[in-house]
Design an enzyme around this catalytic site. Sequence first.
Site, mmCIF file in Angstrom:
data_model
loop_
_atom_site.group_PDB
_atom_site.id
_atom_site.type_symbol
_atom_site.label_atom_id
_atom_site.label_comp_id
_atom_site.label_asym_id
_atom_site.label_seq_id
_atom_site.Cartn_x
_atom_site.Cartn_y
_atom_site.Cartn_z
ATOM 1 N N ASP A 91 0.802 -1.224 0.000
ATOM 2 C CA ASP A 91 0.000 0.000 0.000
ATOM 3 C C ASP A 91 0.839 1.279 0.000
ATOM 4 O OD1 ASP A 91 -2.461 -1.014 -0.211
ATOM 5 O OD2 ASP A 91 -3.137 -0.525 1.823
ATOM 6 N N ASP A 117 5.354 -5.778 -2.601
ATOM 7 C CA ASP A 117 4.290 -6.779 -2.504
ATOM 8 C C ASP A 117 5.003 -8.107 -2.244
ATOM 9 O OD1 ASP A 117 2.381 -8.795 -3.083
ATOM 10 O OD2 ASP A 117 1.251 -7.371 -4.305
ATOM 11 N N VAL A 118 4.662 -8.783 -1.148
ATOM 12 C CA VAL A 118 5.413 -9.989 -0.782
ATOM 13 C C VAL A 118 5.165 -11.159 -1.738
ATOM 14 C CG1 VAL A 118 5.663 -9.357 1.662
ATOM 15 C CG2 VAL A 118 3.694 -10.781 0.929
ATOM 16 N N ASN A 167 4.899 -9.913 8.842
ATOM 17 C CA ASN A 167 3.545 -9.658 9.341
ATOM 18 C C ASN A 167 2.489 -9.600 8.231
ATOM 19 O OD1 ASN A 167 1.425 -8.194 11.181
ATOM 20 N ND2 ASN A 167 1.822 -6.772 9.493
ATOM 21 N N TYR A 189 -7.629 -19.840 5.728
ATOM 22 C CA TYR A 189 -6.817 -18.954 6.580
ATOM 23 C C TYR A 189 -6.085 -19.770 7.648
ATOM 24 C CZ TYR A 189 -5.561 -15.200 9.790
ATOM 25 O OH TYR A 189 -4.861 -14.350 10.604
ATOM 26 N N LYS A 199 -2.027 -20.199 8.427
ATOM 27 C CA LYS A 199 -1.366 -19.820 9.683
ATOM 28 C C LYS A 199 -0.754 -21.040 10.377
ATOM 29 C CE LYS A 199 -1.759 -15.431 9.374
ATOM 30 N NZ LYS A 199 -0.579 -14.555 9.351
ATOM 31 N N ALA A 225 -7.772 -9.505 16.898
ATOM 32 C CA ALA A 225 -7.199 -8.213 17.281
ATOM 33 C C ALA A 225 -7.975 -7.074 16.635
ATOM 34 C CB ALA A 225 -5.727 -8.154 16.864
ATOM 35 N N THR A 229 -8.163 -4.395 14.612
ATOM 36 C CA THR A 229 -7.414 -3.743 13.530
ATOM 37 C C THR A 229 -8.384 -3.397 12.402
ATOM 38 O OG1 THR A 229 -6.986 -5.757 12.261
ATOM 39 C CG2 THR A 229 -5.430 -5.256 14.045
HETATM 40 P P1 NAD Z 1 -4.501 -5.250 8.183
HETATM 41 O O1 NAD Z 1 -5.326 -5.618 6.996
HETATM 42 O O2 NAD Z 1 -4.949 -4.136 9.073
HETATM 43 O O3 NAD Z 1 -3.001 -4.971 7.721
HETATM 44 C C1 NAD Z 1 -2.342 -5.849 6.852
HETATM 45 C C2 NAD Z 1 -1.252 -5.078 6.106
HETATM 46 O O4 NAD Z 1 -0.578 -6.017 5.246
HETATM 47 C C3 NAD Z 1 -1.798 -3.967 5.201
HETATM 48 O O5 NAD Z 1 -1.021 -2.779 5.363
HETATM 49 C C4 NAD Z 1 -1.650 -4.531 3.796
HETATM 50 O O6 NAD Z 1 -1.443 -3.536 2.798
HETATM 51 C C5 NAD Z 1 -0.433 -5.422 3.964
HETATM 52 N N1 NAD Z 1 -0.384 -6.474 2.941
HETATM 53 C C6 NAD Z 1 -1.356 -7.344 2.595
HETATM 54 N N2 NAD Z 1 -0.960 -8.101 1.583
HETATM 55 C C7 NAD Z 1 0.290 -7.708 1.257
HETATM 56 C C8 NAD Z 1 1.227 -8.097 0.285
HETATM 57 N N3 NAD Z 1 0.925 -9.027 -0.641
HETATM 58 N N4 NAD Z 1 2.433 -7.503 0.258
HETATM 59 C C9 NAD Z 1 2.734 -6.522 1.147
HETATM 60 N N5 NAD Z 1 1.880 -6.087 2.073
HETATM 61 C C10 NAD Z 1 0.674 -6.667 2.136
HETATM 62 O O7 NAD Z 1 -4.374 -6.622 8.998
HETATM 63 P P2 NAD Z 1 -3.924 -6.934 10.522
HETATM 64 O O8 NAD Z 1 -5.152 -7.322 11.261
HETATM 65 O O9 NAD Z 1 -3.024 -5.897 11.045
HETATM 66 O O10 NAD Z 1 -3.105 -8.285 10.279
HETATM 67 C C11 NAD Z 1 -1.681 -8.326 10.231
HETATM 68 C C12 NAD Z 1 -1.215 -9.755 10.430
HETATM 69 O O11 NAD Z 1 -1.715 -10.233 11.669
HETATM 70 C C13 NAD Z 1 -1.688 -10.751 9.356
HETATM 71 O O12 NAD Z 1 -0.649 -11.654 9.065
HETATM 72 C C14 NAD Z 1 -2.836 -11.462 10.036
HETATM 73 O O13 NAD Z 1 -3.046 -12.752 9.526
HETATM 74 C C15 NAD Z 1 -2.330 -11.496 11.465
HETATM 75 N N6 NAD Z 1 -3.374 -11.687 12.466
HETATM 76 C C16 NAD Z 1 -4.392 -10.788 12.568
HETATM 77 C C17 NAD Z 1 -5.365 -11.001 13.543
HETATM 78 C C18 NAD Z 1 -6.526 -10.053 13.709
HETATM 79 O O14 NAD Z 1 -7.496 -10.442 14.385
HETATM 80 N N7 NAD Z 1 -6.479 -8.842 13.169
HETATM 81 C C19 NAD Z 1 -5.300 -12.110 14.397
HETATM 82 C C20 NAD Z 1 -4.227 -13.002 14.248
HETATM 83 C C21 NAD Z 1 -3.268 -12.772 13.281
#
Ligand code: NAD
Length: 258
Positions: free
Chosen positions: A40, A62-63, A89, A154, A158, A187, A189
């Site tokens: 982003d 982009d990963v 992350n 998902y 994980k 979480a 977010t």
């Molecule tokens: P989010 O959507 O708020 O943020 C994710 C970020 O990753 C964004 O900035 C997005 O642009 C970036 N992203 C996505 N795909 C990408 C790619 N291909 N290349 C580069 N950047 C990329 O999500 P979040 O809730 O902050 O989640 C972050 C991590 O935490 C994830 O791995 C998610 O699986 C994990 N997680 C989240 C939760 C939850 O409840 N929110 C719980 C457990 C684990």
Amino acid sequence: MTKDFEGLVAVVTGGASGIGAAIATRLHADGARVMVLDRDIPAGEPSTVHGLPDGVRALHADVTDDAGVRTAVEQVVATYGAIDILVNNAGIGAQGTVADNTDEQWAAVLDVNVIGMVRASRACLPHLRASSYASIVNVSSIAATAGLPQRALYSASKGAVLALTRAMAADHVREGIRVNCVSPGTADTPWIGRLLDAADDPAAERAALEARQPHGRLVSAAEVAGAVAYLANPASSSTVGVSLAVDGGMHELRLRPQ
Ligand code: NAD
């Protein structure tokens, strides 16, 4: 007083939002020079991220794009001269049972959530080997170990992150690179905000998610960042190959119904 991460360089993938943004903010506050890699962020020279401290820099990556990740990692080294910490992350979600997601959706989610971590780690490894305080922290999930409904794809992604974390920890411990993961519960977010917005009754959906966690609320992104800071800290040098739960007790506890 010297800060914990003074003199160290940290890379945080997906650091433009949510948990990644909290991790970048925390590591910066603790003295690290932090570079966010996120799809982003506009392409070009390192920029700032809206809502994050000015000192946190960011590059487009982009990963799912191996060449793009390698280029961004080299830009990090050109900017900061080293990489000591990588936080994998970046991740995306998927809903449904095994009956619901197409092969294309499976490939797309595993490409980001699992192979994305491989690409970033592979590109950073030569630089991590040169560090005396090298650490990788992967972001897994409670979905890796608890069977959650409607999360087949998902959860599989994980679970793979958890297994990958242990395998990477074994491969790299003797070259001085510690690998661990955090496993957050649900979480608060933007990601979860989007899920709630899409629900028929967002308030009821939020209440159900809160009730699922023994401490009765969603996890904060800052709490996950605190766990990442612990794992990445040079003072945690005997902590290797672990999954640190940040889930209000969801993984370990069996409470009686109220
Ligand atoms: P989010 O959507 O708020 O943020 C994710 C970020 O990753 C964004 O900035 C997005 O642009 C970036 N992203 C996505 N795909 C990408 C790619 N291909 N290349 C580069 N950047 C990329 O999500 P979040 O809730 O902050 O989640 C972050 C991590 O935490 C994830 O791995 C998610 O699986 C994990 N997680 C989240 C939760 C939850 O409840 N929110 C719980 C457990 C684990």
